[in-house]
Design a protein around this motif. Structure first.
Motif, PDB file in Angstrom:
ATOM      1  N   GLN A  74      -1.385  -0.926  -4.113  1.00  0.00           N
ATOM      2  CA  GLN A  74      -2.704  -0.409  -3.751  1.00  0.00           C
ATOM      3  C   GLN A  74      -2.606   0.995  -3.177  1.00  0.00           C
ATOM      4  O   GLN A  74      -1.616   1.343  -2.523  1.00  0.00           O
ATOM      5  N   ARG A  96      -1.152   8.103  -2.015  1.00  0.00           N
ATOM      6  CA  ARG A  96      -1.704   8.520  -3.303  1.00  0.00           C
ATOM      7  C   ARG A  96      -0.675   9.243  -4.181  1.00  0.00           C
ATOM      8  O   ARG A  96      -0.551   8.971  -5.370  1.00  0.00           O
ATOM      9  N   ARG A 148       0.848  -1.191   0.000  1.00  0.00           N
ATOM     10  CA  ARG A 148       0.000   0.000   0.000  1.00  0.00           C
ATOM     11  C   ARG A 148       0.883   1.241   0.000  1.00  0.00           C
ATOM     12  O   ARG A 148       1.794   1.347   0.817  1.00  0.00           O
ATOM     13  N   ASP A 152      -5.269   4.074  -1.388  1.00  0.00           N
ATOM     14  CA  ASP A 152      -6.610   4.447  -0.926  1.00  0.00           C
ATOM     15  C   ASP A 152      -6.895   5.895  -1.285  1.00  0.00           C
ATOM     16  O   ASP A 152      -6.057   6.776  -1.067  1.00  0.00           O
ATOM     17  N   ASN A 154      -6.284  -0.842  -7.090  1.00  0.00           N
ATOM     18  CA  ASN A 154      -5.304  -1.923  -7.129  1.00  0.00           C
ATOM     19  C   ASN A 154      -4.681  -2.015  -8.525  1.00  0.00           C
ATOM     20  O   ASN A 154      -5.388  -2.195  -9.516  1.00  0.00           O
ATOM     21  N   ARG A 187     -10.257   1.638  -2.698  1.00  0.00           N
ATOM     22  CA  ARG A 187      -8.892   1.097  -2.751  1.00  0.00           C
ATOM     23  C   ARG A 187      -8.588   0.693  -4.200  1.00  0.00           C
ATOM     24  O   ARG A 187      -9.147  -0.273  -4.714  1.00  0.00           O
ATOM     25  N   TYR A 204     -14.977   0.634  -0.369  1.00  0.00           N
ATOM     26  CA  TYR A 204     -15.219   0.485   1.074  1.00  0.00           C
ATOM     27  C   TYR A 204     -16.142   1.627   1.506  1.00  0.00           C
ATOM     28  O   TYR A 204     -15.694   2.608   2.098  1.00  0.00           O
TER      29      TYR A 204
END
Lengths: 191, 380
Positions: free
Chosen positions: A95, A44, A41, A97, A80, A78, A71
């Motif tokens: 990934q 951004r 993860r 978020d 991917n 999220r 979510y």
């Protein structure tokens, strides 16, 4: 070297790679799902450079797909990005978020020539914008759609069908779960 | 040929161009999709792929059904190759749930997948010849595909949507005498393939029309995500069955087939050789397959399945290349998200739109078929 030996080498490669990625890109979560698949993860704003690094320095030249998980209860998407390294036979899922409110993400069409197709689909199906991505506002699968993006969790498919289509006489719907309960294991008395 | 460099954009109002829709109702289109072509004379200047005629929202539907309810849904995603969907879905669920599949089931799954590959290739080969004017070949291949469907019916109880590979194993072992009948069908198909090589692949007209058509530059392969025979035809030795062996492929004897120039003709040749390879793999499996033992894991009541939270990506080599399922579970009785990755997503859109520029309108169908695209895996 046999396949098992190669697998061991690749597993070590993945572990070292994840450590390098954590150091360089502050990956806050690393998950090793299996010998040839890990998830990372990233933040951004570091996604683009992380993907660029994986592609040009670590041999992850193949973009398998881009997808998103909604979510809704936590208010974020999220994204991917699934990459593949042919030499090491390993996949990595990068990934990131992003918030569900006015969602927007950096485009990767300059990294992979096919990237814009995925981004166009995500714009249509989830409402995520990718500024600068070619043809991102063109219709993809839907035509003349005026509702909320249909892949969002709040989009109710059953209600959509009830509102849009007339019920036909002489047809009755079954509750699938109840039917399965009644018919699947009658001899075992399970429900 | 039209000089593309002279025009930065096709100006339709100038009267020099024609807009033509190739599909969705067109014998030369691969399934329910269409190409919006801009033509200068007979040559394509610009192309936009349009999909959406077949969208049934499978990924969304699957979020609202329990894991076992999805089992009969996934095969319907792709008519010509339902089995790959069954296997990918089962493999993803098994991985997240930690289900061990019996060895015999792995052999039966592998056999089922290779039979599916051969049946799909038969339909494709007929289409490839038909798009260059040899529709008789299509009748031959579809006939033999039907013999394959007979075998599927024997093995699974269904001809198209088999619902054979379920999470935990397969639904049934092979019926008595199946091997003999399958070998007989293989012999027939092998004979047919040599016949097709003689009348089509060595045919001067077929060669003239397909050679140098839609050449994939090796430089395109990674940026465009080109996989399968399209990539192997230009020298990339990539095949999921070899790169990351699954099921029993590591126990079978086969080599990755490659060539050195990915034009429509060479792609046909590569697939033709892969059909022979399929027959060889099926024969090997029928000979080596265990005939005793369990074919399905002992599973709890399917109505109460809850798959532990997690995510995975599983993939296999279908006729067109890497085919995969990305599955996310949140620990409830419903899956959180599934993404189906099919090779046509890039082959039919980004790749097709690039390769078709400059091609004569008469060869568009042949080019498209040579990329072997299926709209269902784009739309899901």
């Amino acid at each position: 070297m046999g396949y098992a030996g190669l697998q061991l080498v690749n597993t070590m490669f993945m572990q070292e790679l994840c450590e390098r990625m954590t150091r360089q890109f502050d990956c806050d979560q690393v998950m090793h799902q299996k010998d040839d698949l890990s998830f990372l993860r990233v933040d951004r704003d570091r996604l683009e450079s992380a993907l660029m690094y994986l592609k040009t320095h670590e041999g992850f030249v193949h973009l398998s797909f881009v997808t998103v998980i909604d979510y809704i209860e936590d208010g974020f998407f999220r994204l991917n990005y699934m990459l593949y390294n042919y030499d090491k036979a390993t996949n990595i899922g990068v990934q990131v978020d992003i918030t569900r409110e006015n969602p927007s993400m950096h485009s990767i069409h300059h990294l992979w020539a096919q990237g814009w197709t995925y981004q166009r689909e995500l714009k249509e199906m989830y409402g995520i914008d990718f500024p600068g991505s070619p043809r991102v506002d063109e219709e993809f699968v839907l035509e003349g759609w005026d509702g909320i993006p249909p892949m969002l969790r709040e989009f109710d498919t059953a209600k959509f069908c009830e509102d849009r289509f007339a019920k036909r006489d002489g047809r009755e719907s079954q509750d699938i779960k109840q039917t399965m309960r009644d018919n699947l294991y009658p001899e075992r008395g399970e429900s | 040929m039209f000089d593309l460099k002279r025009y930065s954009e096709a100006e339709l109002e100038s009267g020099k161009f024609t807009k033509l829709w190739h599909g969705p109702q067109h014998p030369g289109i691969t399934g329910n999709m269409s190409l919006e072509l801009t033509l200068s004379g007979d040559d394509v200047v610009e192309c936009k792929t349009h999909v959406g005629y077949l969208h049934r929202g499978f990924e969304k539907l699957m979020e609202r059904r329990t894991y076992i309810q999805n089992f009969p849904v996934v095969c319907r995603i792709a008519v010509p190759e339902p089995t790959f969907n069954e296997y990918m879905y089962a493999a993803a669920v098994e991985e997240l749930a930690g289900i061990e599949v019996p060895e015999r089931a792995e052999w039966l799954r592998c056999l089922n997948l290779e039979m599916m590959r051969l049946a799909s290739f038969l339909m494709w080969l007929g289409g490839a010849c038909g798009s260059f004017g040899m529709s008789t070949v299509y009748q031959w291949t579809v006939t033999h595909r039907d013999y394959m469907l007979d075998l599927f019916e024997e093995m699974t109880g269904a001809r198209i949507y088999h619902m054979y590979i379920s999470p935990g194993g397969v639904r049934a072992p092979l019926p008595d005498g199946f091997s003999e009948r399958a070998l007989s069908v293989m012999n027939g198909i092998e004979k047919l393939l040599y016949e097709i090589e003689r009348v089509a692949l060595n045919n001067h007209i077929f060669k003239m029309r397909s050679q140098d058509l839609g050449i994939i530059d090796p430089e395109m392969v990674d940026p465009y995500g080109i996989v399968g025979p399209n990539a192997r035809a230009c020298g990339f030795k990539r095949d999921v069955r070899k790169d990351a062996p699954y099921l029993v492929y590591d126990q079978l004897d086969f080599e990755v087939i490659t060539a050195d120039k990915s034009d429509a003709y060479t792609r046909t040749l590569v697939r033709y050789q892969e059909m022979h390879q399929c027959i060889s793999l099926i024969r090997q499996m029928l000979e080596q397959m265990p005939t005793k033992g369990s074919f399905h894991a002992d599973l709890p009541n399917v109505l109460h399945w809850k798959i532990p939270a997690g995510q995975t990506y599983v993939k296999s080599e279908c006729t067109r290349g890497e085919y995969g399922y990305f599955l996310v579970s949140d620990g409830s009785e419903y899956l959180r998200r599934v993404t189906i990755r099919g090779p046509s997503y890039t082959h039919a859109i980004a790749v097709m739109e690039k390769l078709v520029v400059g091609v004569n309108i008469a060869d568009v169908a042949g080019l498209m078929v040579s990329l072997h695209t299926y709209p269902p895996e784009i739309e899901r």
